[in-house]
Design a protein around this motif. Structure first.
Motif, PDB file in Angstrom:
ATOM      1  N   VAL A 180      45.203  41.921  42.945  1.00 42.48           N
ATOM      2  CA  VAL A 180      45.944  43.045  42.362  1.00 42.48           C
ATOM      3  C   VAL A 180      45.309  44.367  42.781  1.00 42.48           C
ATOM      4  O   VAL A 180      46.001  45.326  43.152  1.00 42.48           O
ATOM      5  N   ILE A 183      46.011  45.206  46.511  1.00 40.24           N
ATOM      6  CA  ILE A 183      47.402  45.660  46.671  1.00 40.24           C
ATOM      7  C   ILE A 183      47.537  47.089  46.152  1.00 40.24           C
ATOM      8  O   ILE A 183      48.222  47.927  46.750  1.00 40.24           O
ATOM      9  N   TYR A 184      46.869  47.360  45.034  1.00 42.87           N
ATOM     10  CA  TYR A 184      46.861  48.708  44.458  1.00 42.87           C
ATOM     11  C   TYR A 184      46.286  49.720  45.456  1.00 42.87           C
ATOM     12  O   TYR A 184      46.850  50.805  45.654  1.00 42.87           O
ATOM     13  N   LEU A 187      48.805  50.314  48.292  1.00 46.42           N
ATOM     14  CA  LEU A 187      49.909  51.175  47.876  1.00 46.42           C
ATOM     15  C   LEU A 187      49.464  52.626  47.725  1.00 46.42           C
ATOM     16  O   LEU A 187      50.235  53.551  47.995  1.00 46.42           O
ATOM     17  N   ILE A 247      52.460  35.640  43.386  1.00 40.20           N
ATOM     18  CA  ILE A 247      52.824  36.791  44.220  1.00 40.20           C
ATOM     19  C   ILE A 247      53.601  37.828  43.412  1.00 40.20           C
ATOM     20  O   ILE A 247      53.287  39.027  43.432  1.00 40.20           O
ATOM     21  N   SER A 248      54.623  37.382  42.682  1.00 40.59           N
ATOM     22  CA  SER A 248      55.457  38.325  41.932  1.00 40.59           C
ATOM     23  C   SER A 248      54.659  39.019  40.836  1.00 40.59           C
ATOM     24  O   SER A 248      54.797  40.227  40.621  1.00 40.59           O
ATOM     25  N   VAL A 251      52.137  41.612  42.456  1.00 43.31           N
ATOM     26  CA  VAL A 251      52.821  42.804  42.968  1.00 43.31           C
ATOM     27  C   VAL A 251      53.311  43.680  41.824  1.00 43.31           C
ATOM     28  O   VAL A 251      53.192  44.916  41.870  1.00 43.31           O
ATOM     29  N   LEU A 255      52.082  47.498  41.360  1.00 43.83           N
ATOM     30  CA  LEU A 255      53.041  48.608  41.347  1.00 43.83           C
ATOM     31  C   LEU A 255      52.912  49.420  40.063  1.00 43.83           C
ATOM     32  O   LEU A 255      52.959  50.657  40.089  1.00 43.83           O
ATOM     33  N   VAL A 381      60.989  41.685  43.571  1.00 38.88           N
ATOM     34  CA  VAL A 381      59.885  41.168  42.743  1.00 38.88           C
ATOM     35  C   VAL A 381      60.426  40.297  41.617  1.00 38.88           C
ATOM     36  O   VAL A 381      59.910  39.192  41.353  1.00 38.88           O
TER      37      VAL A 381
END
Length: 408
Positions: A180, A183-184, A187, A247-248, A251, A255, A381
């Motif tokens: 997480v 990914i953060y 982004l 995964i969902s 993400v 986000l 998502v």
């Protein structure tokens, strides 16, 4: 000639029962090596190595914030991995100093994997000798050989159990939060170097593998701890279900965190501590009695153990479904009954959480997050999460293994 090894009981071998040894030695000529140990070690090494690479990259770029979180998450996971392996191997009698140094250097999984490989080759040698000397009239020699075979089998099975628990701990204490966070970062700064992509891949594989192990262990618990082997079709459904779910969820969390920054922290803490407090509320509702199996143990030690289990259980539920229901007032700790209501309740609340996080992302997004349609990303998502839920329903309704026809 090697000295005979004393027979060990189940309590000193990490919970390895005689039935498990019989199953493991069913094919006496060539028992199967537990490749899950090798896979767990490989994932551990890949995740640590890629995290250290990103640590150096962040430090060279002056990104102290990213560097601190990356190394903190990986060290935390590695530390708990060593604790888990030491807990299962507290009765190790040989090479204690070497093993302890390996754990201090955070190389415990590598050392234990090598140790298991050595025991496996010893077991093959003992089985070969047993086949060659089956007609030997020396009962004492045969008895010593049998003890060596049983001891090597116990060591291999104990390590297999230890690595399964280690993988679950690693997956949800380190890998899922690391995924997480990375990914953060991606982004936020809109860059995806190869090192971070490798780290995210290792974390995804680790988290998904931990979730798959949660499912298989839950099946084993619900079937009275009977060893269950999933056929290829059932295993395929579990893998797809868990990958889509992880995964969902990752993400959606990334986000949400990237959109609100520190404002997202209270909401995430509430989600986590609801999972922590729920089993304790049920515990108090049932009269607040400790499990009967712990009456001879220290009350403080028992409570601390239950707190640790609850924290890990909440960490699993924060990322995916734990596949079992925790019952602190039950001596078995986990509910062995199949509960569709518990399943649906968890997924309903987690879907609602994901929807709320996606809505927050749409309305409070930063202008530098993505260069595509935000609504399309949000829909993707949620669709991925619903697909994972669908695979879960198909698996439990049509493919769930029963003890009568899937027992090894």
């Amino acid at each position: 000639m090697e000295t005979p090894l004393e027979e060990t009981d189940e309590g000193s071998t990490g919970g390895v029962s005689s039935l498990e040894i019989e199953v493991f030695l069913d094919r006496r000529t060539h028992p199967r090596f537990p490749f899950s140990i090798f896979l767990s070690t490989l994932l551990y090494c890949g995740e640590v190595a890629s995290a250290l690479y990103m640590f150096v990259l962040y430090r060279n770029n002056g990104d102290i914030y990213w560097m601190s979180f990356t190394i903190s998450l990986i060290i935390t996971g590695a530390f708990f991995d060593q604790i888990t392996l030491l807990f299962f191997n507290k009765d190790s009698r040989g090479n204690k100093v070497v093993l302890l140094i390996g754990h201090i250097l955070l190389l415990g999984p590598i050392v234990r994997c090598l140790q298991t490989t050595i025991h496996y080759h010893k077991l093959l040698k003992y089985l070969t000798l047993e086949a060659e000397e089956s007609q030997d009239s020396n009962p004492e020699r045969n008895k010593i050989l049998q003890r060596k075979i049983v001891y090597s089998s116990q060591c291999i099975l104990r390590q297999d159990n230890a690595f399964k628990c280690m993988r679950v701990v690693q997956a949800f204490v380190s890998s899922a939060p690391q995924l997480v966070f990375q990914i953060y970062v991606t982004l936020t700064i809109k860059e995806l170097p190869s090192g971070r992509a490798l780290l995210m891949t290792c974390c995804l594989l680790s988290a998904a593998y931990g979730a798959i192990l949660c499912s298989t262990l839950a099946i084993q618990i619900s079937n009275d701890d009977t060893t269950i082997k999933l056929p290829p079709m059932e295993l395929f459904y579990v893998i797809i279900w868990r990958f889509l779910e992880i995964i969902s969820r990752a993400v959606a969390l990334a986000l949400f965190a990237a959109s609100l920054k520190l404002k997202s922290l209270p909401f995430l803490l509430v989600i986590y501590f609801v999972s922590v407090l729920a089993p304790w509320l049920e515990f108090w509702k049932n009269g607040a009695h400790l499990p009967s199996s712990t009456e001879d143990s220290s009350v403080v030690g028992t409570v601390l153990m239950l707190i640790v289990i609850t924290l890990l259980y909440a960490a699993i539920n924060f990322s995916c479904w734990a596949a079992v229901k925790l019952q602190l007032s039950n001596e078995k700790i986990f509910d062995r009954r199949e509960r569709w209501g518990h399943r649906i309740l968890h997924y309903s609340f987690q879907f609602l959480e994901n929807v709320m996080m996606i809505i927050a992302f749409i309305f409070y997004r930063g202008e530098t997050l993505l260069n595509c349609c935000y609504t399309l990303v949000a829909i993707h998502v949620l669709i991925i999460y619903l697909l994972g839920f669908s695979f879960m329903c198909l698996f439990y309704h049509y493919l769930y293994p029963r003890k009568s026809d899937k027992i090894l």
